[in-house]
Design an enzyme around this catalytic site. Structure first.
Site, PDB file in Angstrom:
ATOM      1  N   GLY A  25       0.827  -1.215   0.000  1.00 20.13           N
ATOM      2  CA  GLY A  25       0.000   0.000   0.000  1.00 20.13           C
ATOM      3  C   GLY A  25       0.856   1.257   0.000  1.00 20.13           C
ATOM      4  N   GLY A  26       2.035   1.159  -0.615  1.00 24.49           N
ATOM      5  CA  GLY A  26       2.981   2.283  -0.587  1.00 24.49           C
ATOM      6  C   GLY A  26       2.758   3.324  -1.673  1.00 24.49           C
ATOM      7  CG  ASP A  74      -5.367  -8.039  -4.386  1.00 29.05           C
ATOM      8  OD1 ASP A  74      -5.369  -7.877  -3.143  1.00 29.05           O
ATOM      9  OD2 ASP A  74      -6.410  -8.223  -5.050  1.00 29.05           O
ATOM     10  N   GLY A 103      -4.544  -1.260   3.499  1.00 27.56           N
ATOM     11  CA  GLY A 103      -5.759  -1.465   4.283  1.00 27.56           C
ATOM     12  C   GLY A 103      -6.917  -0.716   3.672  1.00 27.56           C
ATOM     13  CB  SER A 155      -6.770   1.274  13.358  1.00 28.30           C
ATOM     14  OG  SER A 155      -7.774   2.216  13.649  1.00 28.30           O
ATOM     15  CE1 TYR A 168      -9.649   0.189   8.849  1.00 29.88           C
ATOM     16  CE2 TYR A 168     -10.120   1.066  11.028  1.00 29.88           C
ATOM     17  CZ  TYR A 168      -9.297   0.982   9.927  1.00 29.88           C
ATOM     18  OH  TYR A 168      -8.100   1.685   9.901  1.00 29.88           O
ATOM     19  CE  LYS A 172      -6.617  -1.488  10.087  1.00 31.48           C
ATOM     20  NZ  LYS A 172      -5.359  -1.586   9.339  1.00 31.48           N
TER      21      LYS A 172
HETATM   22  N1  LIG Z   1      -6.084   7.227   7.518  1.00 35.02           N
HETATM   23  C1  LIG Z   1      -6.443   6.936   8.757  1.00 35.02           C
HETATM   24  O1  LIG Z   1      -7.158   7.701   9.411  1.00 35.02           O
HETATM   25  C2  LIG Z   1      -5.959   5.652   9.408  1.00 35.02           C
HETATM   26  C3  LIG Z   1      -6.122   5.519  10.792  1.00 35.02           C
HETATM   27  C4  LIG Z   1      -5.707   4.346  11.402  1.00 35.02           C
HETATM   28  C5  LIG Z   1      -5.150   3.345  10.657  1.00 35.02           C
HETATM   29  N2  LIG Z   1      -4.991   3.481   9.307  1.00 35.02           N
HETATM   30  C6  LIG Z   1      -4.404   2.362   8.569  1.00 35.02           C
HETATM   31  O2  LIG Z   1      -3.268   2.805   7.854  1.00 35.02           O
HETATM   32  C7  LIG Z   1      -3.127   2.018   6.662  1.00 35.02           C
HETATM   33  C8  LIG Z   1      -2.978   2.934   5.468  1.00 35.02           C
HETATM   34  O3  LIG Z   1      -4.147   3.715   5.366  1.00 35.02           O
HETATM   35  P1  LIG Z   1      -4.228   5.069   4.530  1.00 35.02           P
HETATM   36  O4  LIG Z   1      -5.011   6.008   5.341  1.00 35.02           O
HETATM   37  O5  LIG Z   1      -2.909   5.463   4.025  1.00 35.02           O
HETATM   38  O6  LIG Z   1      -5.152   4.568   3.313  1.00 35.02           O
HETATM   39  P2  LIG Z   1      -5.126   4.980   1.771  1.00 35.02           P
HETATM   40  O7  LIG Z   1      -6.436   4.530   1.235  1.00 35.02           O
HETATM   41  O8  LIG Z   1      -4.745   6.397   1.626  1.00 35.02           O
HETATM   42  O9  LIG Z   1      -3.952   4.082   1.172  1.00 35.02           O
HETATM   43  C9  LIG Z   1      -4.034   2.684   1.208  1.00 35.02           C
HETATM   44  C10 LIG Z   1      -3.128   2.106   0.140  1.00 35.02           C
HETATM   45  O10 LIG Z   1      -3.300   0.683   0.164  1.00 35.02           O
HETATM   46  C11 LIG Z   1      -3.503   0.231  -1.161  1.00 35.02           C
HETATM   47  N3  LIG Z   1      -4.311  -0.994  -1.151  1.00 35.02           N
HETATM   48  C12 LIG Z   1      -5.634  -1.128  -0.869  1.00 35.02           C
HETATM   49  N4  LIG Z   1      -6.012  -2.401  -1.014  1.00 35.02           N
HETATM   50  C13 LIG Z   1      -4.908  -3.089  -1.423  1.00 35.02           C
HETATM   51  C14 LIG Z   1      -4.660  -4.443  -1.742  1.00 35.02           C
HETATM   52  N5  LIG Z   1      -5.645  -5.356  -1.722  1.00 35.02           N
HETATM   53  N6  LIG Z   1      -3.415  -4.802  -2.088  1.00 35.02           N
HETATM   54  C15 LIG Z   1      -2.411  -3.876  -2.142  1.00 35.02           C
HETATM   55  N7  LIG Z   1      -2.589  -2.585  -1.867  1.00 35.02           N
HETATM   56  C16 LIG Z   1      -3.830  -2.198  -1.499  1.00 35.02           C
HETATM   57  C17 LIG Z   1      -4.211   1.374  -1.873  1.00 35.02           C
HETATM   58  O11 LIG Z   1      -4.067   1.279  -3.279  1.00 35.02           O
HETATM   59  C18 LIG Z   1      -3.507   2.580  -1.270  1.00 35.02           C
HETATM   60  O12 LIG Z   1      -2.334   2.931  -1.984  1.00 35.02           O
HETATM   61  C19 LIG Z   1      -4.349   1.105   6.602  1.00 35.02           C
HETATM   62  O13 LIG Z   1      -4.009  -0.180   7.086  1.00 35.02           O
HETATM   63  C20 LIG Z   1      -5.333   1.794   7.531  1.00 35.02           C
HETATM   64  O14 LIG Z   1      -6.277   0.898   8.079  1.00 35.02           O
HETATM   65  C21 LIG Z   1      -5.391   4.619   8.658  1.00 35.02           C
END
Ligand SMILES: NC(=O)c1ccc[n+]([C@@H]2O[C@H](COP(=O)([O-])OP(=O)(O)OC[C@H]3O[C@@H](n4cnc5c(N)ncnc54)[C@H](O)[C@@H]3O)[C@@H](O)[C@H]2O)c1
Length: 280
Positions: A25-26, A74, A103, A155, A168, A172
């Site tokens: 997810g980078g 994926d 995620g 999270s 969700y 987590k």
């Molecule tokens: N943003 C928040 O408020 C928040 C809070 C707590 C935890 N998180 C956690 O941080 C992590 C990153 O979240 P974010 O906010 O950057 O989300 P985001 O949606 O901005 O980025 C997520 C990335 O994961 C990729 N992705 C999604 N499904 C995928 C799959 N099946 N295989 C490979 N890549 C995949 C997407 O393409 C995207 O680049 C997640 O695990 C999320 O649950 C986020």
């Protein structure tokens, strides 16, 4: 050797120099910040994501093709994760760090009687099974080397209920359980396993529940206002960079004796309950 000397020697400017990392997810959001920070700190990085164009753009923007590469992956598909790990090792020779960051939030559902089980499966598939795939295939490389750091994005929803959809939150809590259990197995191989739990950060995930035409800058501003008002720490905004810094710490040798931990990056949100208004 003095303890002080050891501490000074272990804090170089580039804290990941010589390390190889895979970040799922980078291509955007928190994962992208982790990639950029790891790059500043000297790591060789493989970005694994389903968003090929965005992932490749992040690589190009860093202008360092020799040290930052993209692979389509994926995380719900074990073969994809296995291939991403092998691809990283093929490019850079080994794997020291995996960040299981990919995620999804899933759709909100305020009445359990209407819960869609296919949605539930989808969220668990990415958030929990995806993380386990990463742990399993990173361990395959790390065990023979007798070192490694496995970090998963968890999270605040891994600490208290009521912060997100059931799937969700469940997914987590499961990431936290996997973190502790895999840390218990891999400790004998000197592999550290931790997770990082952020409070709300303004990323694509924060707006994912809205219809596409409503994912506007105004919606992001509303999200930031809301999370700011609800936060424990006032006057400080949580950014993706702050989360990346916590991941960097756990990835680096500065955290060499930390394993099985859930590092909260929440400004005290999950340890303070302001609903009785004692301090507000
Ligand atoms: N943003 C928040 O408020 C928040 C809070 C707590 C935890 N998180 C956690 O941080 C992590 C990153 O979240 P974010 O906010 O950057 O989300 P985001 O949606 O901005 O980025 C997520 C990335 O994961 C990729 N992705 C999604 N499904 C995928 C799959 N099946 N295989 C490979 N890549 C995949 C997407 O393409 C995207 O680049 C997640 O695990 C999320 O649950 C986020």
């Amino acid at each position: 050797m003095s303890t002080t000397g050891t501490v000074l020697a272990s804090t170089p400017t580039q804290r990941l120099l010589g390390k190889v990392a895979l970040v799922t997810g980078g291509a955007s959001g928190i994962g992208e910040s982790i990639v950029r920070l790891f790059h500043i700190h000297g790591a060789k990085i493989c970005i694994a994501d389903v968003q090929d164009n965005l992932g490749k753009q992040v690589c190009q923007s860093l202008g360092d093709e020799a040290n930052v590469v993209f692979v389509h992956c994926d995380v719900t598909v074990e073969d994809d994760v296995s291939h991403a790990v092998d691809f990283t090792v093929g490019k850079f020779g080994t794997l020291h760090i995996i960040v299981n960051n990919a995620g999804i939030s899933g759709s909100p559902c305020s009445d359990i009687r209407n819960a869609d089980l296919s949605e539930f499966d989808k969220v668990f598939s990415v958030n929990t099974k995806g993380v386990f795939h990463g742990m399993k295939h990173a361990a395959r490389i790390m065990i023979p080397k007798k070192k490694g750091s496995i970090i998963s994005l968890c999270s605040v929803a891994s600490a208290i209920g009521g912060l997100g959809p059931h799937a969700y939150t469940g997914s987590k809590y499961a990431v936290l359980g996997l973190t502790k259990n895999v840390a218990a197995e891999l400790g004998k191989h000197a592999i550290r396993v931790n997770c990082v739990s952020p409070y709300g950060v303004a990323t694509g995930l924060a707006l994912a529940h809205l219809p596409e035409d409503e994912r506007t800058d105004d919606a992001l501003v509303s999200f930031r206002d809301f999370t700011g008002r609800m936060a424990n720490l006032q006057g400080v905004e949580l950014t993706t960079h702050d989360v990346a810094n916590a991941v960097l710490f756990l990835a680096s040798d500065d955290a060499k004796y930390i394993s099985g931990e859930n590092l909260m990056v929440d400004g005290g949100f999950t340890s303070a309950n302001h609903s009785l208004q004692v301090f507000r």
